[in-house]
Design a protein around this motif. Structure first.
Motif, PDB file in Angstrom:
ATOM      1  N   HIS A 176       0.837  -1.193   0.000  1.00 12.91           N
ATOM      2  CA  HIS A 176       0.000   0.000   0.000  1.00 12.91           C
ATOM      3  C   HIS A 176       0.876   1.248   0.000  1.00 12.91           C
ATOM      4  N   THR A 177       0.526   2.209  -0.840  1.00 10.87           N
ATOM      5  CA  THR A 177       1.244   3.480  -0.872  1.00 10.87           C
ATOM      6  C   THR A 177       0.258   4.635  -0.788  1.00 10.87           C
ATOM      7  N   ILE A 178       0.770   5.754  -0.299  1.00 13.52           N
ATOM      8  CA  ILE A 178       0.070   7.025  -0.357  1.00 13.52           C
ATOM      9  C   ILE A 178       0.969   7.927  -1.180  1.00 13.52           C
ATOM     10  N   SER A 179       0.527   8.282  -2.357  1.00 15.37           N
ATOM     11  CA  SER A 179       1.314   9.089  -3.281  1.00 15.37           C
ATOM     12  C   SER A 179       0.567  10.394  -3.526  1.00 15.37           C
ATOM     13  N   LEU A 180       1.168  11.497  -3.077  1.00 14.15           N
ATOM     14  CA  LEU A 180       0.534  12.807  -3.205  1.00 14.15           C
ATOM     15  C   LEU A 180       1.383  13.731  -4.052  1.00 14.15           C
ATOM     16  N   VAL A 181       0.716  14.543  -4.861  1.00  9.66           N
ATOM     17  CA  VAL A 181       1.401  15.567  -5.633  1.00  9.66           C
ATOM     18  C   VAL A 181       0.886  16.938  -5.210  1.00  9.66           C
ATOM     19  N   ALA A 182       1.764  17.911  -5.347  1.00 10.45           N
ATOM     20  CA  ALA A 182       1.400  19.305  -5.120  1.00 10.45           C
ATOM     21  C   ALA A 182       1.350  19.980  -6.481  1.00 10.45           C
ATOM     22  N   GLU A 183       0.212  20.564  -6.781  1.00 14.82           N
ATOM     23  CA  GLU A 183       0.066  21.306  -8.030  1.00 14.82           C
ATOM     24  C   GLU A 183       0.105  22.791  -7.719  1.00 14.82           C
ATOM     25  N   CYS A 184       0.966  23.494  -8.416  1.00 11.44           N
ATOM     26  CA  CYS A 184       1.075  24.940  -8.278  1.00 11.44           C
ATOM     27  C   CYS A 184       0.635  25.550  -9.598  1.00 11.44           C
ATOM     28  N   ASN A 185      -0.429  26.312  -9.526  1.00  6.95           N
ATOM     29  CA  ASN A 185      -0.987  26.933 -10.733  1.00  6.95           C
ATOM     30  C   ASN A 185      -1.248  25.896 -11.827  1.00  6.95           C
ATOM     31  N   GLY A 186      -1.623  24.679 -11.421  1.00  3.45           N
ATOM     32  CA  GLY A 186      -1.968  23.629 -12.376  1.00  3.45           C
ATOM     33  C   GLY A 186      -0.823  22.723 -12.787  1.00  3.45           C
ATOM     34  N   ASP A 187       0.424  23.044 -12.390  1.00  6.30           N
ATOM     35  CA  ASP A 187       1.586  22.219 -12.742  1.00  6.30           C
ATOM     36  C   ASP A 187       2.089  21.494 -11.498  1.00  6.30           C
ATOM     37  N   ILE A 188       2.530  20.251 -11.676  1.00 14.66           N
ATOM     38  CA  ILE A 188       3.038  19.487 -10.542  1.00 14.66           C
ATOM     39  C   ILE A 188       4.379  20.061 -10.104  1.00 14.66           C
ATOM     40  N   ALA A 189       4.426  20.475  -8.839  1.00 14.95           N
ATOM     41  CA  ALA A 189       5.603  21.124  -8.277  1.00 14.95           C
ATOM     42  C   ALA A 189       6.305  20.255  -7.242  1.00 14.95           C
ATOM     43  N   GLY A 190       5.612  19.234  -6.729  1.00 15.15           N
ATOM     44  CA  GLY A 190       6.203  18.390  -5.698  1.00 15.15           C
ATOM     45  C   GLY A 190       5.512  17.045  -5.603  1.00 15.15           C
ATOM     46  N   HIS A 191       6.185  16.113  -4.938  1.00 13.76           N
ATOM     47  CA  HIS A 191       5.652  14.756  -4.782  1.00 13.76           C
ATOM     48  C   HIS A 191       6.166  14.172  -3.469  1.00 13.76           C
ATOM     49  N   VAL A 192       5.311  13.446  -2.765  1.00 16.44           N
ATOM     50  CA  VAL A 192       5.715  12.695  -1.581  1.00 16.44           C
ATOM     51  C   VAL A 192       5.100  11.308  -1.675  1.00 16.44           C
ATOM     52  N   LEU A 193       5.861  10.331  -1.166  1.00 14.54           N
ATOM     53  CA  LEU A 193       5.400   8.952  -1.211  1.00 14.54           C
ATOM     54  C   LEU A 193       5.567   8.311   0.160  1.00 14.54           C
ATOM     55  N   LEU A 194       4.516   7.672   0.619  1.00 16.45           N
ATOM     56  CA  LEU A 194       4.555   6.834   1.817  1.00 16.45           C
ATOM     57  C   LEU A 194       4.283   5.403   1.361  1.00 16.45           C
ATOM     58  N   THR A 195       5.077   4.464   1.863  1.00 23.12           N
ATOM     59  CA  THR A 195       4.924   3.060   1.494  1.00 23.12           C
ATOM     60  C   THR A 195       4.817   2.214   2.752  1.00 23.12           C
ATOM     61  N   GLU A 196       3.871   1.305   2.753  1.00 26.12           N
ATOM     62  CA  GLU A 196       3.709   0.399   3.890  1.00 26.12           C
ATOM     63  C   GLU A 196       4.951  -0.464   4.050  1.00 26.12           C
ATOM     64  N   ILE A 197       5.382  -0.638   5.303  1.00 24.28           N
ATOM     65  CA  ILE A 197       6.531  -1.491   5.604  1.00 24.28           C
ATOM     66  C   ILE A 197       6.135  -2.495   6.673  1.00 24.28           C
ATOM     67  N   GLY A 198       6.893  -3.567   6.743  1.00 28.10           N
ATOM     68  CA  GLY A 198       6.686  -4.550   7.799  1.00 28.10           C
ATOM     69  C   GLY A 198       7.346  -4.057   9.070  1.00 28.10           C
ATOM     70  N   ALA A 199       6.609  -4.033  10.146  1.00 35.13           N
ATOM     71  CA  ALA A 199       7.104  -3.535  11.435  1.00 35.13           C
ATOM     72  C   ALA A 199       6.245  -4.118  12.548  1.00 35.13           C
ATOM     73  N   PRO A 200       6.688  -3.995  13.802  1.00 32.98           N
ATOM     74  CA  PRO A 200       5.875  -4.474  14.923  1.00 32.98           C
ATOM     75  C   PRO A 200       4.562  -3.697  15.102  1.00 32.98           C
TER      76      PRO A 200
END
Length: 166
Positions: free
Chosen positions: A45-69
């Motif tokens: 599972h991932t959460i992938s978000l983009v930031a659009e500035c004036n309609g153009d993609i200016a940034g990106h962040v990704l969260l990915t599920e990992i195995g953990a306690p």
């Protein structure tokens, strides 16, 4: 460049080339772009978000599920086009990603990065210290999404293989 309208949204399939551009320009190489595309299309599972500035993609962040306690995610990569830096685009992306992870029921997020930057969001290295991962050290941090979520927990973290190719 002035950003008159900043919008944060989940990435879509047709954002792939813009994500590659953002990641490649932000890091000066294509490794993080390749990592993003591999993780977005992979089973975890991932959460992938983009930031659009004036309609153009200016940034990106990704969260990915990992195995953990605990139910956890890894934050990587985070990138903002150089011309949009110093406009809080990265901070807004990180805050939105944290809220999405919390809403999805995750208990913690791990990140390897600049302490001065990520500590602003509540990440701390001592919360990550009990967990075993290849890049363990002072720049490896954790954020509890629910108070006490990592208390008394330790063990090996299992990241998708794509992370180890960097």
């Amino acid at each position: 460049m002035l950003c008159k309208k900043l919008t944060i949204r989940e990435s879509a399939d047709d954002d792939a080339s813009a994500i590659v551009t953002v990641q490649s320009e932000a890091f000066g190489r294509k490794d993080e772009a390749d990592l993003s595309l591999q993780l977005i299309s992979a089973p975890p599972h991932t959460i992938s978000l983009v930031a659009e500035c004036n309609g153009d993609i200016a940034g990106h962040v990704l969260l990915t599920e990992i195995g953990a306690p605990v139910r956890a995610m890894a934050l990587a990569p985070l990138a903002v086009l150089p011309k949009f830096r110093e406009m809080q685009v990265g901070s807004i992306l990180v805050k939105a990603a944290i809220e999405k992870a919390k809403a999805a029921g995750y208990e913690a997020i791990f990140v390897l990065g600049d302490n001065a930057y990520y500590e602003r969001f509540g990440f701390v290295s001592n919360k990550a210290d009990p967990f075993d991962i290849k890049w363990q050290g002072p720049h490896f941090m954790a954020l509890e999404l629910h108070e006490g979520a990592l208390g008394g927990k330790s063990g090996k973290l299992h990241y998708p293989e794509a992370f180890f190719a960097l």
